[in-house]
Design a protein around this motif. Structure first.
Motif, mmCIF file in Angstrom:
data_model
loop_
_atom_site.group_PDB
_atom_site.id
_atom_site.type_symbol
_atom_site.label_atom_id
_atom_site.label_comp_id
_atom_site.label_asym_id
_atom_site.label_seq_id
_atom_site.Cartn_x
_atom_site.Cartn_y
_atom_site.Cartn_z
ATOM 1 N N ASN A 22 38.479 46.070 43.854
ATOM 2 C CA ASN A 22 39.585 45.154 44.088
ATOM 3 C C ASN A 22 39.071 43.742 43.866
ATOM 4 O O ASN A 22 37.874 43.544 43.614
ATOM 5 N N ARG A 23 39.921 42.766 43.990
ATOM 6 C CA ARG A 23 39.524 41.391 43.661
ATOM 7 C C ARG A 23 38.471 40.863 44.638
ATOM 8 O O ARG A 23 37.578 40.110 44.238
ATOM 9 N N ALA A 24 38.583 41.257 45.900
ATOM 10 C CA ALA A 24 37.592 40.796 46.869
ATOM 11 C C ALA A 24 36.208 41.341 46.539
ATOM 12 O O ALA A 24 35.204 40.614 46.588
ATOM 13 N N LEU A 25 36.151 42.628 46.180
ATOM 14 C CA LEU A 25 34.860 43.218 45.820
ATOM 15 C C LEU A 25 34.327 42.637 44.519
ATOM 16 O O LEU A 25 33.112 42.479 44.350
ATOM 17 N N ASP A 26 35.237 42.306 43.596
ATOM 18 C CA ASP A 26 34.806 41.651 42.355
ATOM 19 C C ASP A 26 34.141 40.314 42.657
ATOM 20 O O ASP A 26 33.142 39.949 42.026
ATOM 21 N N ALA A 27 34.703 39.571 43.620
ATOM 22 C CA ALA A 27 34.111 38.287 43.996
ATOM 23 C C ALA A 27 32.741 38.489 44.633
ATOM 24 O O ALA A 27 31.788 37.747 44.336
#
Length: 397
Positions: free
Chosen positions: A313-318
Motif C-alpha cells: 500500500n502507499r504507506a508501505l511504499d513510503a
C-alpha cells in the motif's frame, strides 16, 4: 546499513556499480528498515524536545508516565532490527542470484570502519553541536559488529550460527563480571559488555553507550538466517519459518520472563495497576541488550517481516523508500533536529531550565509526523541517486 540484496519478491531493479548486471532489493526488508527508522525518528525527537522528561535505563516504572514509557519502548526494536538485517544482507551480498559465491569479508570490514568514522565525526557533532564527549552509540556498534562478522564469515556456516546462538542466549551469564576503572580488563569489558567511560579525562572523554558482545551474536544470527531469502526458498515457506521464529521467540520470552527464570537482570513485579504490571513485565535492559530484550524485539521483527512480504500500500511504499537509504536518513535527520532545536532556542529561548521542551508527549509524535513527511522527499531523491551512481563511497550510505 544497507547492502544491496537479491530478492525473491523484488522492488525496482537497481543498477550495479559495474553496470554489467542488474541487482534488486528485497521490498520487505526495506519496509522493515523503514518502519524502524520512523520509530527511531520519534525517539530522537523525544531526545531533542522532551529531554526535560528524560527516562532512565531501564525505564523507571514508578516515575515514568505510561505515554513516555511506551514511546521509548517502541524504539527498542530499532537497533536489533538494523543489526540483524545487516547480517542477513551480508549473506545475500555473498550469494547473489547471478554468479558464484563471493566473500563479504572485505566489504564488511571497510563498511564497518566507515561507520565508526561516521560515529566519531558527523554523528557525534550532530548530537551535541560540538566535539566534547564522544558518545559511542548505535552506529559505532554496527560498525564493530560488521568488522566482527567480516572475520566470522571465514568460519563454516553452521559454526557462525552456533556462535550467534551461544552469545545471544549465554551473555546474560556474564552479568556478574564487572571491572572498576583502572583495573586490568576494564577497558576491554567496557567495550564488550558493560557501558561506561572508556576514557574520562579533561582532554578527552569517550563513553561506550552500546556494549558490543551481544550485538556480535545478533549480526551472526542475521547472517545465519540469510538462506531464508535465497531464490530457492519460496515465499510461503519463508513466511512460515518467519512466523514460527516470531511466535517461538515471544513464547520463550513469556516462559523465561513470566517465571523470572533467566534472560533479564531485573525481575518484573506486580504494580498498583494492571498497566504498571505490564510496564514492569516489558521493562528490559538495553545496554547491553538482555536475552529477553532480544526475544521481544527480534520476535516482533520476524512477525513484521512476515506481514510485509505479502502486502503493499502507499504507506508501505513510503517506508520502503526510507529503508532503501537508511544511513542517509540517519545522518540527515540528526542535523535537521539539531538545526530545528537551535532555531527554536534562538526564537523562543529555553522554557525548561536551560532546555526547550514541549509540554506533552503528543507533541513529540506530531513533530515526528511532520518531519517524516519532510524527510521523505530528500530520502527518495538520494535513494534514486545512490542506486544509479557509480561513485563508490555513495554506496556506503
Amino acid at each position: 546499513m544497507t547492502i544491496d540484496t537479491t530478492p525473491q519478491k523484488t522492488a525496482e531493479p537497481i543498477p550495479s556499480s559495474t553496470g554489467t548486471t542488474a541487482k534488486h532489493r528485497i521490498a520487505s526488508i526495506d519496509i522493515m528498515r523503514g518502519l524502524v527508522i520512523v520509530l527511531m525518528l520519534i525517539d530522537h525527537v523525544r531526545e531533542r524536545f522532551y529531554l526535560h522528561m528524560q527516562v532512565s535505563d531501564p525505564m523507571d516504572v514508578d516515575t515514568t508516565s505510561p505515554a513516555l514509557f511506551f514511546t521509548r519502548l517502541s524504539a527498542h526494536i530499532c537497533a536489533p532490527t538494523f543489526i540483524f538485517l545487516a547480517g542477513l544482507s551480508a549473506w545475500l551480498y555473498a550469494h547473489p542470484s547471478r554468479g558464484g559465491v563471493r566473500s563479504p569479508s572485505g566489504f564488511l570490514f571497510k563498511r564497518g570502519l566507515f561507520l565508526i568514522v561516521l560515529e566519531v565525526t558527523l554523528v557525534n557533532f550532530a548530537w551535541a553541536g560540538s566535539f566534547g564527549t564522544f558518545w559511542m552509540q548505535v552506529i559505532w556498534v554496527i560498525g564493530l559488529s560488521m568488522i566482527a562478522l567480516s572475520l566470522l564469515v571465514k568460519l563454516p556456516y553452521w559454526l557462525i550460527g552456533v556462535i550467534g546462538f551461544a552469545i545471544v542466549f549465554g551473555h546474560n551469564l556474564l552479568t556478574p563480571i564487572t571491572f572498576q576503572p583502572g583495573e586490568f580488563g576494564y577497558s576491554l569489558w567496557t567495550i564488550l559488555h558493560d557501558r561506561g567511560y572508556l576514557l574520562d579525562s579533561e582532554a578527552l572523554r569517550i563513553k561506550i553507550s552500546y556494549p558490543l558482545l551481544p550485538w556480535i551474536g545478533v549480526i551472526a544470527l542475521g547472517y545465519f538466517a540469510g538462506p531464508l531469502y535465497a531464490r530457492t526458498v519460496d515465499a510461503l515457506t519463508r513466511r512460515k519459518v518467519l512466523m514460527a521464529l516470531g511466535l517461538g521467540s515471544l513464547a520463550l520470552l513469556l516462559v523465561l520472563r513470566g517465571f523470572n527464570i533467566y534472560g533479564e537482570t531485573l525481575p518484573w513485579e506486580h504494580g498498583n495497576t494492571a498497566l504498571q504490571t505490564v510496564m514492569s513485565f516489558v521493562n528490559f535492559t538495553k545496554y547491553p541488550p538482555s536475552l529477553d530484550f532480544l526475544l521481544l524485539t527480534l520476535g516482533l521483527m520476524f512477525l513484521l517481516l512476515t506481514a510485509f512480504e505479502s502486502r503493499t500500500n502507499r504507506a508501505l511504499d513510503a517506508l520502503q523508500v526510507f529503508g532503501s537509504a537508511p544511513m542517509f536518513f540517519y545522518i540527515a535527520h540528526l542535523y535537521v533536529l539539531l538545526i530545528c532545536y537551535q532555531v527554536v532556542i534562538w526564537l523562543v529561548g529555553p522554557n525548561q531550565g536551560a532546555l526547550f521542551g514541549v509540554e506533552h508527549i503528543v507533541w513529540i509524535w506530531l513533530i515526528a509526523a511532520v518531519l517524516t513527511v519532510v524527510m521523505y522527499f530528500p530520502t527518495r531523491a538520494f535513494a534514486r541517486f545512490k542506486h544509479a551512481t557509480n561513485i563508490w563511497w555513495v554506496k556506503y550510505f
